[in-house]
Write an enzyme that holds these catalytic residues in place. Sequence first.
Site, short mmCIF file in Angstrom:
data_model
loop_
_atom_site.label_atom_id
_atom_site.label_comp_id
_atom_site.label_asym_id
_atom_site.label_seq_id
_atom_site.Cartn_x
_atom_site.Cartn_y
_atom_site.Cartn_z
N ARG A 1 -38.63 -53.94 -53.45
CA ARG A 1 -37.98 -52.74 -52.94
C ARG A 1 -36.45 -52.94 -52.86
NH1 ARG A 1 -41.23 -50.66 -47.83
NH2 ARG A 1 -39.92 -48.84 -48.28
N GLU B 1 -45.58 -63.53 -40.41
CA GLU B 1 -44.86 -62.29 -40.71
C GLU B 1 -45.65 -61.52 -41.77
OE1 GLU B 1 -40.87 -63.06 -42.07
OE2 GLU B 1 -40.65 -61.03 -42.89
N TYR C 1 -47.17 -47.34 -48.33
CA TYR C 1 -47.96 -47.89 -47.23
C TYR C 1 -49.43 -47.49 -47.26
CZ TYR C 1 -43.17 -48.58 -45.57
OH TYR C 1 -41.86 -48.94 -45.48
N ARG D 1 -46.98 -40.42 -43.89
CA ARG D 1 -45.98 -40.22 -44.95
C ARG D 1 -45.92 -41.48 -45.81
NH1 ARG D 1 -41.10 -40.38 -42.63
NH2 ARG D 1 -40.13 -39.89 -44.61
N HIS E 1 -46.11 -57.91 -44.00
CA HIS E 1 -45.62 -56.61 -44.47
C HIS E 1 -46.67 -55.96 -45.36
CE1 HIS E 1 -41.67 -57.48 -42.91
NE2 HIS E 1 -41.77 -58.68 -43.44
N ASN F 1 -45.79 -57.66 -37.82
CA ASN F 1 -45.06 -56.81 -38.76
C ASN F 1 -43.86 -56.24 -38.00
OD1 ASN F 1 -44.00 -54.95 -40.48
ND2 ASN F 1 -45.97 -54.11 -41.13
N PRO G 1 -41.11 -51.03 -35.27
CA PRO G 1 -40.72 -49.63 -35.29
C PRO G 1 -41.29 -48.83 -36.47
CG PRO G 1 -38.86 -51.04 -35.83
CD PRO G 1 -39.96 -51.94 -35.34
N ASN G 2 -41.70 -47.63 -36.14
CA ASN G 2 -42.16 -46.60 -37.09
C ASN G 2 -43.54 -46.86 -37.67
OD1 ASN G 2 -39.78 -44.95 -36.90
ND2 ASN G 2 -38.71 -46.55 -38.05
N ALA H 1 -38.56 -52.58 -39.76
CA ALA H 1 -37.17 -52.72 -40.21
C ALA H 1 -36.40 -53.76 -39.40
CB ALA H 1 -36.46 -51.36 -40.15
O1 CA2 Z 1 -43.97 -53.15 -45.61
C1 CA2 Z 1 -43.91 -53.22 -44.38
O2 CA2 Z 1 -44.90 -53.42 -43.67
C2 CA2 Z 1 -42.55 -53.00 -43.67
O3 CA2 Z 1 -42.48 -53.91 -42.58
C3 CA2 Z 1 -42.59 -51.57 -43.16
C4 CA2 Z 1 -41.25 -51.13 -42.52
C5 CA2 Z 1 -40.09 -51.46 -43.45
O4 CA2 Z 1 -38.87 -51.15 -42.79
C6 CA2 Z 1 -40.08 -52.90 -43.89
O5 CA2 Z 1 -39.00 -53.11 -44.78
C7 CA2 Z 1 -41.38 -53.25 -44.59
C8 CA2 Z 1 -41.28 -49.63 -42.27
C9 CA2 Z 1 -42.40 -49.17 -41.37
C10 CA2 Z 1 -42.40 -47.67 -41.33
O6 CA2 Z 1 -43.64 -47.21 -41.82
C11 CA2 Z 1 -43.77 -45.89 -42.12
C12 CA2 Z 1 -45.02 -45.48 -42.50
C13 CA2 Z 1 -45.23 -44.16 -42.84
C14 CA2 Z 1 -44.19 -43.26 -42.79
C15 CA2 Z 1 -42.93 -43.67 -42.42
C16 CA2 Z 1 -42.74 -44.99 -42.07
#
Ligand code: CA2
Length: 153
Positions: free
Chosen positions: A111, A102, A22, A17, A104, A78, A9-10, A81
């Site tokens: 974090r 896995e 990221y 953003r 990330h 990946n 997701p996301n 969340a």
């Molecule tokens: O660090 C990672 O790759 C995560 O899997 C990314 C997830 C986060 O919930 C994990 O804890 C770590 C979030 C992905 C959302 O990515 C976004 C990118 C740009 C703007 C908003 C969200």
Amino acid sequence: MKILILNGPNLNLLGTREPEQYGHTSLADVEALCRATATPLGLEVHFVQSNHEGELIDQIHAYGLLCQQGKAVGAVFNPGAFTHTSVALHDAIKGTGLPVIETHISNVFAREAFRHHSYVSPVAVGVMAGLGIQGYALAIQALAHRASHKVGA
Ligand code: CA2
């Protein structure tokens, strides 16, 4: 041989953003990197992003079967969340035996505390965190190496 690159997701928001977490690269950039890494290794990439837990589970089931048939090396996953919430993803990986790395983009351990626990890690063959999108490329190489050395076969 096939390889699944699965994004939760996301991750479709990548590059729009939170560049401090990221980076500036988009999910299309991640896909291009994965294809550039996997193709010379003789791997055919199936690249998927979904915001839906059930779709991620269906992909894990499909690739679990392909791996059992010797047609796939595993998945770079990946889970976003869902990493920190999903017993269902844990059960899907465990139940299919799909080799998963896995991955990330951010260092989840640097974090918030709620990102320190993963339901996926105990059933993954390995974990990448904090290496940016390069983690995907390294995970692909690791799965290819693992398959060519028949680890666990
Ligand atoms: O660090 C990672 O790759 C995560 O899997 C990314 C997830 C986060 O919930 C994990 O804890 C770590 C979030 C992905 C959302 O990515 C976004 C990118 C740009 C703007 C908003 C969200």
